[in-house]
Design a protein around this motif. Structure first.
Motif, PDB file in Angstrom:
ATOM      1  N   ASN A 166      22.394  11.967  74.034  1.00 48.47           N
ATOM      2  CA  ASN A 166      21.532  12.692  73.719  1.00 48.47           C
ATOM      3  C   ASN A 166      20.600  11.899  72.475  1.00 48.47           C
ATOM      4  O   ASN A 166      19.717  12.596  71.718  1.00 48.47           O
ATOM      5  N   LYS A 167      20.603  10.609  72.613  1.00 53.38           N
ATOM      6  CA  LYS A 167      20.130   9.619  71.528  1.00 53.38           C
ATOM      7  C   LYS A 167      19.272   8.502  72.411  1.00 53.38           C
ATOM      8  O   LYS A 167      19.885   8.002  73.382  1.00 53.38           O
ATOM      9  N   GLU A 168      18.074   8.145  72.098  1.00 50.76           N
ATOM     10  CA  GLU A 168      17.178   6.981  72.736  1.00 50.76           C
ATOM     11  C   GLU A 168      17.881   5.728  72.422  1.00 50.76           C
ATOM     12  O   GLU A 168      17.763   4.725  73.154  1.00 50.76           O
ATOM     13  N   SER A 169      18.612   5.554  71.213  1.00 48.79           N
ATOM     14  CA  SER A 169      19.137   4.338  70.796  1.00 48.79           C
ATOM     15  C   SER A 169      20.346   4.609  69.929  1.00 48.79           C
ATOM     16  O   SER A 169      20.445   5.442  69.142  1.00 48.79           O
ATOM     17  N   LEU A 170      21.368   3.812  70.365  1.00 47.79           N
ATOM     18  CA  LEU A 170      22.536   3.910  69.370  1.00 47.79           C
ATOM     19  C   LEU A 170      22.291   2.997  68.319  1.00 47.79           C
ATOM     20  O   LEU A 170      22.926   1.841  68.177  1.00 47.79           O
ATOM     21  N   THR A 171      21.600   3.475  67.150  1.00 44.03           N
ATOM     22  CA  THR A 171      21.108   2.211  66.053  1.00 44.03           C
ATOM     23  C   THR A 171      22.311   1.812  65.126  1.00 44.03           C
ATOM     24  O   THR A 171      22.358   0.920  64.589  1.00 44.03           O
ATOM     25  N   GLU A 172      23.358   2.474  65.346  1.00 46.52           N
ATOM     26  CA  GLU A 172      24.673   2.160  64.488  1.00 46.52           C
ATOM     27  C   GLU A 172      25.371   0.912  65.146  1.00 46.52           C
ATOM     28  O   GLU A 172      26.350   0.460  64.391  1.00 46.52           O
ATOM     29  N   LEU A 173      25.112   0.423  66.233  1.00 42.96           N
ATOM     30  CA  LEU A 173      25.498  -0.543  66.732  1.00 42.96           C
ATOM     31  C   LEU A 173      24.740  -1.844  66.839  1.00 42.96           C
ATOM     32  O   LEU A 173      23.365  -1.658  66.842  1.00 42.96           O
ATOM     33  N   ASP A 174      25.226  -3.059  66.770  1.00 41.80           N
ATOM     34  CA  ASP A 174      24.592  -4.179  66.689  1.00 41.80           C
ATOM     35  C   ASP A 174      25.685  -5.285  67.413  1.00 41.80           C
ATOM     36  O   ASP A 174      26.388  -4.909  68.013  1.00 41.80           O
ATOM     37  N   SER A 175      24.906  -6.496  67.303  1.00 42.27           N
ATOM     38  CA  SER A 175      25.484  -7.573  68.041  1.00 42.27           C
ATOM     39  C   SER A 175      27.027  -7.780  67.757  1.00 42.27           C
ATOM     40  O   SER A 175      27.769  -8.544  68.460  1.00 42.27           O
ATOM     41  N   ASN A 176      27.383  -7.316  66.655  1.00 45.23           N
ATOM     42  CA  ASN A 176      28.891  -7.441  66.116  1.00 45.23           C
ATOM     43  C   ASN A 176      29.827  -6.430  66.570  1.00 45.23           C
ATOM     44  O   ASN A 176      30.827  -6.498  66.147  1.00 45.23           O
ATOM     45  N   SER A 177      29.530  -5.292  66.883  1.00 46.61           N
ATOM     46  CA  SER A 177      30.113  -4.220  67.498  1.00 46.61           C
ATOM     47  C   SER A 177      30.943  -4.548  68.513  1.00 46.61           C
ATOM     48  O   SER A 177      30.556  -5.104  69.703  1.00 46.61           O
ATOM     49  N   THR A 178      32.273  -4.009  68.348  1.00 43.69           N
ATOM     50  CA  THR A 178      33.133  -4.184  69.394  1.00 43.69           C
ATOM     51  C   THR A 178      33.000  -3.058  70.631  1.00 43.69           C
ATOM     52  O   THR A 178      32.066  -2.233  70.346  1.00 43.69           O
ATOM     53  N   THR A 179      33.751  -3.494  71.674  1.00 42.77           N
ATOM     54  CA  THR A 179      33.522  -2.639  72.931  1.00 42.77           C
ATOM     55  C   THR A 179      34.263  -1.192  72.620  1.00 42.77           C
ATOM     56  O   THR A 179      33.510  -0.238  72.835  1.00 42.77           O
ATOM     57  N   GLN A 180      35.072  -1.196  71.591  1.00 41.06           N
ATOM     58  CA  GLN A 180      35.664  -0.137  71.244  1.00 41.06           C
ATOM     59  C   GLN A 180      34.893   0.885  70.216  1.00 41.06           C
ATOM     60  O   GLN A 180      34.460   1.981  70.533  1.00 41.06           O
TER      61      GLN A 180
END
Length: 189
Positions: free
Chosen positions: A155-169
């Motif tokens: 329901n979102k165009e982008s998961l802006t809370e994630l970045d290149s350091n985000s884990t798979t979990q």
């Protein structure tokens, strides 16, 4: 006997009410959302080209190439898509790709091992930390396991809370929170 008839009648009324137009509109097109691959059938054997190259056995046919995936019948409210691949036998997340634009309904074989792959444009991948360390797809490394790919309509165009350091979990948690519908495909190693 009369109570039995009344109970049966009440059950019939409830069943009829649950299958009417109101119930159908509450969850539109849920049964239509489907995920498939031209590489293997649902529940079939995953070709070696999609197995992890870091398994240690030196098999040149194992290339860690993500399989081609296609989906159809997604709900109209989907603003983007994400794909999460799990090893169902040990719970390991093998791949997370997200921010797939809503106008995209397929991924080619061998998506780049990069945070921002070239295809699909605008998408991002979580960093895999396991037998190999890189962004993107990590194929099956063990035999006799079942793997599941799930495409999530978000329901979102982008998961802006994630970045290149985000884990798979962390990526999976953000995806689950934004999911409006899912479709899955399973394969065996």
């Amino acid at each position: 006997m009369r109570r039995t008839r009344i109970a049966l009648f009440a059950l019939l009324v409830l069943c009829a009410a649950g299958s009417g137009p109101a119930a159908a509109s509450a969850n539109p097109r849920r049964d239509a959302f489907a995920l498939s691959s031209t590489a293997f059938a649902d529940g079939g054997m995953i070709p070696k080209v999609h197995d992890c190259a870091s398994s240690g056995d030196g098999d040149p046919e194992k290339k860690d190439e993500s399989p081609p995936l296609a989906w159809s019948g997604a709900p109209e409210q989907a603003k983007s898509y994400a794909i999460v691949m799990h090893d169902l036998d040990n719970g390991i997340i093998h791949w997370v790709v997200y921010d797939i634009p809503a106008n995209v309904a397929e991924l080619p074989q061998n998506v780049d091992h990069a945070y921002q792959p070239t295809v699909p444009a605008g998408s991002r991948q979580a960093y895999y930390r396991g037998s190999a360390n890189f962004f993107g797809y990590q194929g099956p490394c063990t035999t006799n396991h079942t793997y599941e790919w799930a495409v999530h309509a978000l329901n979102k165009e982008s998961l802006t809370e994630l970045d290149s350091n985000s884990t798979t979990q962390a990526a999976e948690t953000a995806i689950d929170a934004a999911t409006v519908a899912t479709a899955s495909l399973r394969g065996n190693s």
